[in-house]
Every structure is written in C-alpha cells, then in structure tokens.
Design a protein around this motif. Structure first.
Motif, PDB file in Angstrom:
ATOM      1  N   ARG A 170       9.212  -2.256  10.280  1.00  0.00           N
ATOM      2  CA  ARG A 170       9.852  -3.172   9.328  1.00  0.00           C
ATOM      3  C   ARG A 170       8.890  -4.296   8.950  1.00  0.00           C
ATOM      4  NH1 ARG A 170      15.965  -5.061   9.448  1.00  0.00           N
ATOM      5  NH2 ARG A 170      15.880  -6.313   7.574  1.00  0.00           N
ATOM      6  N   GLY A 171       8.741  -4.532   7.662  1.00  0.00           N
ATOM      7  CA  GLY A 171       7.858  -5.574   7.164  1.00  0.00           C
ATOM      8  C   GLY A 171       6.437  -5.107   6.914  1.00  0.00           C
ATOM      9  N   SER A 172       6.131  -3.848   7.211  1.00  0.00           N
ATOM     10  CA  SER A 172       4.769  -3.358   7.023  1.00  0.00           C
ATOM     11  C   SER A 172       4.619  -2.524   5.758  1.00  0.00           C
ATOM     12  CB  SER A 172       4.344  -2.510   8.226  1.00  0.00           C
ATOM     13  OG  SER A 172       5.084  -1.298   8.254  1.00  0.00           O
ATOM     14  N   GLU A 173       5.632  -2.521   4.910  1.00  0.00           N
ATOM     15  CA  GLU A 173       5.619  -1.667   3.726  1.00  0.00           C
ATOM     16  C   GLU A 173       4.437  -1.943   2.801  1.00  0.00           C
ATOM     17  OE1 GLU A 173       8.265  -3.389   4.751  1.00  0.00           O
ATOM     18  OE2 GLU A 173       9.677  -1.844   5.355  1.00  0.00           O
ATOM     19  N   ASP A 174       3.847  -3.131   2.907  1.00  0.00           N
ATOM     20  CA  ASP A 174       2.712  -3.456   2.053  1.00  0.00           C
ATOM     21  C   ASP A 174       1.412  -2.862   2.573  1.00  0.00           C
ATOM     22  OD1 ASP A 174       2.329  -5.021   4.254  1.00  0.00           O
ATOM     23  OD2 ASP A 174       2.038  -6.898   3.156  1.00  0.00           O
ATOM     24  N   GLY A 175       1.464  -2.164   3.697  1.00  0.00           N
ATOM     25  CA  GLY A 175       0.291  -1.480   4.206  1.00  0.00           C
ATOM     26  C   GLY A 175      -0.656  -2.346   5.005  1.00  0.00           C
ATOM     27  N   ALA A 176      -0.165  -3.392   5.597  1.00  0.00           N
ATOM     28  CA  ALA A 176      -1.007  -4.237   6.429  1.00  0.00           C
ATOM     29  C   ALA A 176      -1.728  -3.370   7.454  1.00  0.00           C
ATOM     30  CB  ALA A 176      -0.150  -5.293   7.127  1.00  0.00           C
ATOM     31  N   GLY A 177      -3.007  -3.545   7.565  1.00  0.00           N
ATOM     32  CA  GLY A 177      -3.796  -2.769   8.517  1.00  0.00           C
ATOM     33  C   GLY A 177      -4.639  -1.720   7.837  1.00  0.00           C
ATOM     34  N   GLY A 178      -4.885  -1.849   6.545  1.00  0.00           N
ATOM     35  CA  GLY A 178      -5.620  -0.932   5.679  1.00  0.00           C
ATOM     36  C   GLY A 178      -6.363   0.243   6.290  1.00  0.00           C
ATOM     37  N   PRO A 179      -7.527   0.031   6.935  1.00  0.00           N
ATOM     38  CA  PRO A 179      -8.299   1.170   7.441  1.00  0.00           C
ATOM     39  C   PRO A 179      -7.538   1.997   8.469  1.00  0.00           C
ATOM     40  CG  PRO A 179      -9.642  -0.809   7.428  1.00  0.00           C
ATOM     41  CD  PRO A 179      -8.239  -1.231   7.102  1.00  0.00           C
ATOM     42  N   LEU A 180      -6.747   1.347   9.304  1.00  0.00           N
ATOM     43  CA  LEU A 180      -5.980   2.095  10.299  1.00  0.00           C
ATOM     44  C   LEU A 180      -4.896   2.944   9.651  1.00  0.00           C
ATOM     45  CD1 LEU A 180      -5.597  -0.447  13.239  1.00  0.00           C
ATOM     46  CD2 LEU A 180      -7.094   1.544  13.095  1.00  0.00           C
ATOM     47  N   VAL A 181      -4.338   2.454   8.553  1.00  0.00           N
ATOM     48  CA  VAL A 181      -3.316   3.225   7.836  1.00  0.00           C
ATOM     49  C   VAL A 181      -3.926   4.518   7.300  1.00  0.00           C
ATOM     50  CG1 VAL A 181      -1.794   3.265   5.831  1.00  0.00           C
ATOM     51  CG2 VAL A 181      -1.933   1.218   7.247  1.00  0.00           C
ATOM     52  N   ARG A 182      -5.092   4.418   6.712  1.00  0.00           N
ATOM     53  CA  ARG A 182      -5.766   5.614   6.182  1.00  0.00           C
ATOM     54  C   ARG A 182      -6.149   6.567   7.306  1.00  0.00           C
ATOM     55  NH1 ARG A 182      -6.143   4.672   0.976  1.00  0.00           N
ATOM     56  NH2 ARG A 182      -6.487   2.575   0.207  1.00  0.00           N
ATOM     57  N   GLU A 183      -6.589   6.033   8.426  1.00  0.00           N
ATOM     58  CA  GLU A 183      -6.918   6.875   9.575  1.00  0.00           C
ATOM     59  C   GLU A 183      -5.670   7.567  10.115  1.00  0.00           C
ATOM     60  OE1 GLU A 183      -8.866   9.050  12.254  1.00  0.00           O
ATOM     61  OE2 GLU A 183      -9.772   7.890  10.632  1.00  0.00           O
ATOM     62  N   ALA A 184      -4.553   6.853  10.151  1.00  0.00           N
ATOM     63  CA  ALA A 184      -3.293   7.453  10.606  1.00  0.00           C
ATOM     64  C   ALA A 184      -2.885   8.600   9.686  1.00  0.00           C
ATOM     65  CB  ALA A 184      -2.195   6.398  10.665  1.00  0.00           C
ATOM     66  N   ALA A 185      -3.069   8.428   8.380  1.00  0.00           N
ATOM     67  CA  ALA A 185      -2.743   9.495   7.430  1.00  0.00           C
ATOM     68  C   ALA A 185      -3.620  10.723   7.692  1.00  0.00           C
ATOM     69  CB  ALA A 185      -2.914   9.010   5.997  1.00  0.00           C
ATOM     70  N   ARG A 186      -4.899  10.489   7.972  1.00  0.00           N
ATOM     71  CA  ARG A 186      -5.803  11.608   8.277  1.00  0.00           C
ATOM     72  C   ARG A 186      -5.447  12.265   9.608  1.00  0.00           C
ATOM     73  NH1 ARG A 186      -9.561   8.215   5.693  1.00  0.00           N
ATOM     74  NH2 ARG A 186     -10.112   7.143   7.606  1.00  0.00           N
ATOM     75  N   ALA A 187      -4.949  11.482  10.565  1.00  0.00           N
ATOM     76  CA  ALA A 187      -4.625  12.005  11.890  1.00  0.00           C
ATOM     77  C   ALA A 187      -3.334  12.823  11.918  1.00  0.00           C
ATOM     78  CB  ALA A 187      -4.510  10.851  12.889  1.00  0.00           C
ATOM     79  N   CYS A 188      -2.496  12.671  10.900  1.00  0.00           N
ATOM     80  CA  CYS A 188      -1.229  13.407  10.871  1.00  0.00           C
ATOM     81  C   CYS A 188      -1.515  14.909  10.805  1.00  0.00           C
ATOM     82  CB  CYS A 188      -0.384  12.978   9.667  1.00  0.00           C
ATOM     83  SG  CYS A 188       1.191  13.858   9.588  1.00  0.00           S
ATOM     84  N   PRO A 189      -1.045  15.674  11.798  1.00  0.00           N
ATOM     85  CA  PRO A 189      -1.370  17.103  11.829  1.00  0.00           C
ATOM     86  C   PRO A 189      -0.737  17.931  10.710  1.00  0.00           C
ATOM     87  CG  PRO A 189       0.192  16.568  13.568  1.00  0.00           C
ATOM     88  CD  PRO A 189      -0.240  15.262  12.946  1.00  0.00           C
ATOM     89  N   VAL A 190       0.284  17.388  10.053  1.00  0.00           N
ATOM     90  CA  VAL A 190       0.935  18.140   8.982  1.00  0.00           C
ATOM     91  C   VAL A 190       0.794  17.464   7.617  1.00  0.00           C
ATOM     92  CG1 VAL A 190       2.564  19.342  10.483  1.00  0.00           C
ATOM     93  CG2 VAL A 190       3.177  17.102   9.528  1.00  0.00           C
ATOM     94  N   GLY A 191       0.051  16.375   7.542  1.00  0.00           N
ATOM     95  CA  GLY A 191      -0.169  15.697   6.270  1.00  0.00           C
ATOM     96  C   GLY A 191       1.077  15.071   5.674  1.00  0.00           C
ATOM     97  N   ALA A 192       1.935  14.519   6.526  1.00  0.00           N
ATOM     98  CA  ALA A 192       3.200  13.961   6.048  1.00  0.00           C
ATOM     99  C   ALA A 192       3.077  12.543   5.500  1.00  0.00           C
ATOM    100  CB  ALA A 192       4.231  13.968   7.185  1.00  0.00           C
ATOM    101  N   ILE A 193       1.891  11.929   5.643  1.00  0.00           N
ATOM    102  CA  ILE A 193       1.716  10.540   5.213  1.00  0.00           C
ATOM    103  C   ILE A 193       0.849  10.494   3.964  1.00  0.00           C
ATOM    104  CG2 ILE A 193       0.819   8.260   5.841  1.00  0.00           C
ATOM    105  CD1 ILE A 193       1.231   9.157   8.789  1.00  0.00           C
ATOM    106  N   GLU A 194       1.351   9.788   2.963  1.00  0.00           N
ATOM    107  CA  GLU A 194       0.590   9.586   1.719  1.00  0.00           C
ATOM    108  C   GLU A 194       0.314   8.091   1.566  1.00  0.00           C
ATOM    109  OE1 GLU A 194       1.309  10.057  -3.017  1.00  0.00           O
ATOM    110  OE2 GLU A 194       2.060  11.638  -1.720  1.00  0.00           O
TER     111      GLU A 194
END
Length: 63
Positions: free
Chosen positions: A36-60
C-alpha cells in the motif's frame, strides 16, 4: 513508473517480494500484491529487477 501484476498469471513464487519488499508483498492467498502506497513505483531499479525475477512474467513495469 506504473506497476501491474497480472493475477491470472501469478503463481505466488514470491520473488517480487524478496527482491523489492518495499514495493511488493504477498496477499492472504499467497499471490503477489503491491505494498500500500507504493503504486508510484518507489524503488525503481529493484522494481525492474523484481519484474525480471518473476518466473512467469506476471509483473509489468512501464515508465
């Protein structure tokens, strides 16, 4: 930065929450969710890394 989790694709692996815990968590059913409250994507590089780490590509992530 816009972040979307496709709940129809998510399998609840938890890699997003492990990679960027300030942005992602797991809901009561074990699926990925935004902190909650992170919808603006706070944490930029980690957000992109998390998207890459998703084994099924569920994060855009869009700028």
């Amino acid at each position: 930065m816009d972040i979307a989790i496709d709940r129809d694709v998510c399998i609840g692996a938890g890699q997003c929450a492990l990679t960027a815990p300030g942005v992602f968590t797991q809901d009561d059913d074990g699926f990925g969710a935004l902190v909650r409250g992170s919808e603006d994507g706070a944490g930029g590089p980690l957000v992109r890394e998390a998207a890459r780490a998703c084994p099924v590509g569920a994060i855009e992530v869009a700028p």
